[in-house]
Scaffold this motif. Structure first.
Motif, mmCIF file in Angstrom:
data_model
loop_
_atom_site.group_PDB
_atom_site.id
_atom_site.type_symbol
_atom_site.label_atom_id
_atom_site.label_comp_id
_atom_site.label_asym_id
_atom_site.label_seq_id
_atom_site.Cartn_x
_atom_site.Cartn_y
_atom_site.Cartn_z
ATOM 1 N N CYS B 25 -2.634 0.250 26.902
ATOM 2 C CA CYS B 25 -2.385 -0.406 25.615
ATOM 3 C C CYS B 25 -2.307 0.673 24.538
ATOM 4 C CB CYS B 25 -3.510 -1.399 25.304
ATOM 5 S SG CYS B 25 -3.170 -2.454 23.870
ATOM 6 N N PRO B 26 -1.107 0.961 24.051
ATOM 7 C CA PRO B 26 -0.994 2.048 23.077
ATOM 8 C C PRO B 26 -1.629 1.657 21.747
ATOM 9 C CG PRO B 26 1.106 0.915 23.324
ATOM 10 C CD PRO B 26 0.190 0.322 24.326
ATOM 11 N N PRO B 27 -1.922 2.633 20.893
ATOM 12 C CA PRO B 27 -2.542 2.327 19.593
ATOM 13 C C PRO B 27 -1.664 1.422 18.720
ATOM 14 C CG PRO B 27 -2.661 4.677 20.068
ATOM 15 C CD PRO B 27 -1.779 4.075 21.110
ATOM 16 N N ASP B 28 -0.335 1.541 18.894
ATOM 17 C CA ASP B 28 0.556 0.735 18.068
ATOM 18 C C ASP B 28 1.128 -0.455 18.851
ATOM 19 O OD1 ASP B 28 3.623 2.753 18.409
ATOM 20 O OD2 ASP B 28 2.071 2.164 19.835
ATOM 21 N N CYS B 29 0.384 -0.942 19.832
ATOM 22 C CA CYS B 29 0.848 -2.072 20.640
ATOM 23 C C CYS B 29 1.166 -3.254 19.719
ATOM 24 C CB CYS B 29 -0.228 -2.479 21.644
ATOM 25 S SG CYS B 29 0.188 -3.966 22.597
ATOM 26 N N ILE B 30 2.370 -3.806 19.859
ATOM 27 C CA ILE B 30 2.800 -4.870 18.952
ATOM 28 C C ILE B 30 2.049 -6.169 19.205
ATOM 29 C CG2 ILE B 30 4.707 -5.776 20.367
ATOM 30 C CD1 ILE B 30 6.338 -5.839 17.704
ATOM 31 N N PHE B 31 1.519 -6.318 20.407
ATOM 32 C CA PHE B 31 0.827 -7.565 20.763
ATOM 33 C C PHE B 31 -0.649 -7.557 20.364
ATOM 34 C CE2 PHE B 31 4.351 -9.154 23.071
ATOM 35 C CZ PHE B 31 4.902 -8.133 23.822
ATOM 36 N N ALA B 32 -1.216 -6.380 20.297
ATOM 37 C CA ALA B 32 -2.682 -6.259 20.171
ATOM 38 C C ALA B 32 -3.287 -7.069 19.017
ATOM 39 C CB ALA B 32 -3.079 -4.785 20.081
ATOM 40 N N PRO B 33 -2.691 -7.058 17.817
ATOM 41 C CA PRO B 33 -3.339 -7.807 16.726
ATOM 42 C C PRO B 33 -3.390 -9.316 16.960
ATOM 43 C CG PRO B 33 -1.696 -6.268 15.873
ATOM 44 C CD PRO B 33 -1.507 -6.326 17.340
ATOM 45 N N TYR B 34 -2.518 -9.821 17.831
ATOM 46 C CA TYR B 34 -2.369 -11.278 17.950
ATOM 47 C C TYR B 34 -2.853 -11.818 19.288
ATOM 48 C CZ TYR B 34 0.786 -9.354 14.531
ATOM 49 O OH TYR B 34 1.293 -8.593 13.516
ATOM 50 N N PHE B 35 -3.083 -10.928 20.224
ATOM 51 C CA PHE B 35 -3.572 -11.346 21.538
ATOM 52 C C PHE B 35 -4.760 -10.472 21.908
ATOM 53 C CE2 PHE B 35 -0.301 -14.341 22.438
ATOM 54 C CZ PHE B 35 0.878 -13.834 21.904
ATOM 55 N N PRO B 36 -5.902 -10.750 21.264
ATOM 56 C CA PRO B 36 -7.091 -9.933 21.551
ATOM 57 C C PRO B 36 -7.570 -10.128 22.980
ATOM 58 C CG PRO B 36 -7.671 -11.832 20.203
ATOM 59 C CD PRO B 36 -6.186 -11.833 20.307
ATOM 60 N N ASN B 37 -8.294 -9.141 23.506
ATOM 61 C CA ASN B 37 -8.676 -9.208 24.919
ATOM 62 C C ASN B 37 -9.780 -10.214 25.182
ATOM 63 O OD1 ASN B 37 -10.877 -7.929 23.849
ATOM 64 N ND2 ASN B 37 -10.604 -6.003 24.948
ATOM 65 N N ASP B 38 -10.405 -10.724 24.109
ATOM 66 C CA ASP B 38 -11.456 -11.718 24.344
ATOM 67 C C ASP B 38 -10.903 -13.143 24.463
ATOM 68 O OD1 ASP B 38 -12.587 -11.974 20.858
ATOM 69 O OD2 ASP B 38 -10.619 -12.082 21.795
ATOM 70 N N ASN B 39 -9.565 -13.260 24.430
ATOM 71 C CA ASN B 39 -8.955 -14.587 24.574
ATOM 72 C C ASN B 39 -7.703 -14.479 25.460
ATOM 73 O OD1 ASN B 39 -8.161 -17.223 24.343
ATOM 74 N ND2 ASN B 39 -7.914 -17.237 22.120
ATOM 75 N N PRO B 40 -7.910 -14.232 26.742
ATOM 76 C CA PRO B 40 -6.759 -14.036 27.632
ATOM 77 C C PRO B 40 -5.939 -15.311 27.828
ATOM 78 C CG PRO B 40 -8.800 -14.056 28.897
ATOM 79 C CD PRO B 40 -9.195 -14.077 27.453
ATOM 80 N N GLN B 41 -6.601 -16.459 27.670
ATOM 81 C CA GLN B 41 -5.913 -17.732 27.903
ATOM 82 C C GLN B 41 -4.768 -17.942 26.916
ATOM 83 O OE1 GLN B 41 -6.445 -20.462 25.572
ATOM 84 N NE2 GLN B 41 -5.243 -21.967 26.684
ATOM 85 N N ARG B 42 -4.939 -17.384 25.726
ATOM 86 C CA ARG B 42 -3.926 -17.557 24.674
ATOM 87 C C ARG B 42 -2.596 -16.978 25.123
ATOM 88 N NH1 ARG B 42 -3.998 -17.803 18.797
ATOM 89 N NH2 ARG B 42 -2.714 -16.148 17.931
ATOM 90 N N PHE B 43 -2.658 -15.729 25.641
ATOM 91 C CA PHE B 43 -1.403 -15.121 26.081
ATOM 92 C C PHE B 43 -0.881 -15.785 27.349
ATOM 93 C CE2 PHE B 43 2.000 -12.307 26.534
ATOM 94 C CZ PHE B 43 2.067 -11.885 27.852
ATOM 95 N N THR B 44 -1.783 -16.145 28.230
ATOM 96 C CA THR B 44 -1.370 -16.801 29.462
ATOM 97 C C THR B 44 -0.582 -18.069 29.151
ATOM 98 O OG1 THR B 44 -3.441 -16.039 30.444
ATOM 99 C CG2 THR B 44 -2.195 -17.652 31.693
ATOM 100 N N CYS B 45 -1.077 -18.802 28.183
ATOM 101 C CA CYS B 45 -0.429 -20.057 27.777
ATOM 102 C C CYS B 45 0.960 -19.780 27.216
ATOM 103 C CB CYS B 45 -1.325 -20.740 26.741
ATOM 104 S SG CYS B 45 -0.646 -22.234 26.045
ATOM 105 N N VAL B 46 1.054 -18.820 26.316
ATOM 106 C CA VAL B 46 2.352 -18.517 25.684
ATOM 107 C C VAL B 46 3.316 -17.938 26.711
ATOM 108 C CG1 VAL B 46 3.486 -17.087 23.948
ATOM 109 C CG2 VAL B 46 1.315 -18.167 23.416
ATOM 110 N N HIS B 47 2.792 -17.061 27.563
ATOM 111 C CA HIS B 47 3.648 -16.364 28.522
ATOM 112 C C HIS B 47 4.214 -17.305 29.572
ATOM 113 C CE1 HIS B 47 5.319 -13.157 30.858
ATOM 114 N NE2 HIS B 47 4.485 -13.301 31.863
ATOM 115 N N ARG B 48 3.572 -18.437 29.720
ATOM 116 C CA ARG B 48 4.055 -19.416 30.692
ATOM 117 C C ARG B 48 5.465 -19.901 30.332
ATOM 118 N NH1 ARG B 48 0.344 -24.588 32.524
ATOM 119 N NH2 ARG B 48 2.063 -25.716 33.471
#
Lengths: 172, 153
Positions: B25-48
């Motif tokens: 995960c690079p320092p300027d990862c575009i996803f990082a501010p919106y998909f924090p690692n303490d909520n993996p379900q959020r990205f899983t849901c969207v990525h579906r």
């Protein structure tokens, strides 16, 4: 290749052979390439394929239509997509329900207004017919009639459609 | 020991997206501010429903201050699609259009009744009712397509 000899719009865009049982072919004909292009841009072909595979065949047409609608909404409004439309429409519903409540209150107010008093008439001012009518207690006024039954209204619709902007504190 | 310590540091700071794809995960990862690692379900849901590269492209094409709202709306649409795999949030739009039609019809009837009562109530000057003023002030206008009418008629 799908239903005809030419590949479907999906296989054409993805530059692959359009199999006889291509899952996209019934819904993305070759004469409308834009339809698949926009869905692919927003959702991705593999996601669309998975979604369709999980649905019974008779529901796939509607699913594709809704995906196209959502994709178009997202292209028009890249930030809010369909959610912007939902928020707008919910606002309209709230406004209409408020207007309806005001109108219903106004109807009640009108109905609760006291009947206007008729001016006092001295018996000497009445002709014989009018006198006999008044003395008999006849009342031709309609002020006490119930509300005309041809206008019925129900209470506002209370469907539990949640405002996407308030749901789970989305927009804090 | 030092190598394991370095790995722990990398894994603990990865966003949910990079964790999902098992990549750095690079320092300027575009996803990082919106998909924090303490909520993996959020990205899983969207990525579906939305490909990760599509999400990344969408976010890159919009100003930074709008990206959080964009991700929230994608998440909302994804949840609607999970609840209703056929119509998703379009089902809600259709339902709202119907509610608007019903409310408009009821309002028109109520206003007609007010006019009727005003006209038949002796001694009261028929005036523009409060409800009519409200309608003139906040006229209902919506030019959004009703998906139901487009599909089924």
């Amino acid at each position: 290749m799908g239903s005809g000899s030419s590949p479907c719009a999906s296989c054409k865009l993805l530059r692959r052979r359009c199999a006889k049982d291509c899952i996209f072919a019934p819904y993305f004909p070759p004469d409308d390439p834009h339809k698949f292009a926009i869905v692919h841009k927003v959702f991705g072909a593999s996601n669309v394929s998975k979604m369709l595979q999980e649905l019974p065949v008779h529901q796939r047409g509607d699913a594709v239509s809704s995906l196209v609608y959502e994709a178009n909404a997202r292209m028009r409004d890249p930030v809010y997509g369909c959610v912007g439309a939902i928020s707008y429409l919910q606002n309209q519903v709230s406004q209409l329900q408020m207007q309806l409540a005001v109108a219903q209150a106004e109807i009640l107010c009108i109905q609760m207004q006291p009947e206007p008093e008729l001016p006092a008439i001295h018996p000497s001012m009445m002709d014989c017919d009018t006198k006999s009518l008044v003395l008999s207690g006849g009342n031709t006024g309609n002020f006490g009639d119930p509300m005309p039954q041809f206008l019925s209204y129900t209470s506002s619709n209370n469907n539990a459609i949640q405002d996407p902007l308030k749901r789970e504190s989305l927009w804090t | 020991m030092h190598r394991f310590h370095k790995l722990d540091k990398m894994t603990s700071t990865r966003c949910a997206v990079c964790k999902y794809f098992r990549r750095r995960c690079p320092p300027d990862c575009i996803f990082a501010p919106y998909f924090p690692n303490d909520n993996p379900q959020r990205f899983t849901c969207v990525h579906r429903f939305y490909g990760a590269s599509n999400i990344g492209k969408m976010l890159e094409e919009m100003p930074v201050q709008l990206r959080a709202d964009a991700v929230e709306s994608l998440y909302y649409e994804a949840k609607c699609r999970i609840q209703d795999p056929v119509y998703g949030c379009v089902g809600i739009i259709t339902s709202l259009h119907r509610q608007i039609q019903i409310a408009q019809s009821q309002l028109a009837k109520a206003q007609a009744e007010i006019s009727f009562l005003d006209a038949n109530f002796v001694g009261v000057e028929p005036t523009s009712s409060l409800s009519e003023s409200l309608v003139q002030q906040n006229g209902v206008e919506h030019d959004l397509d009703d998906p139901f009418s487009t599909w089924f008629y």
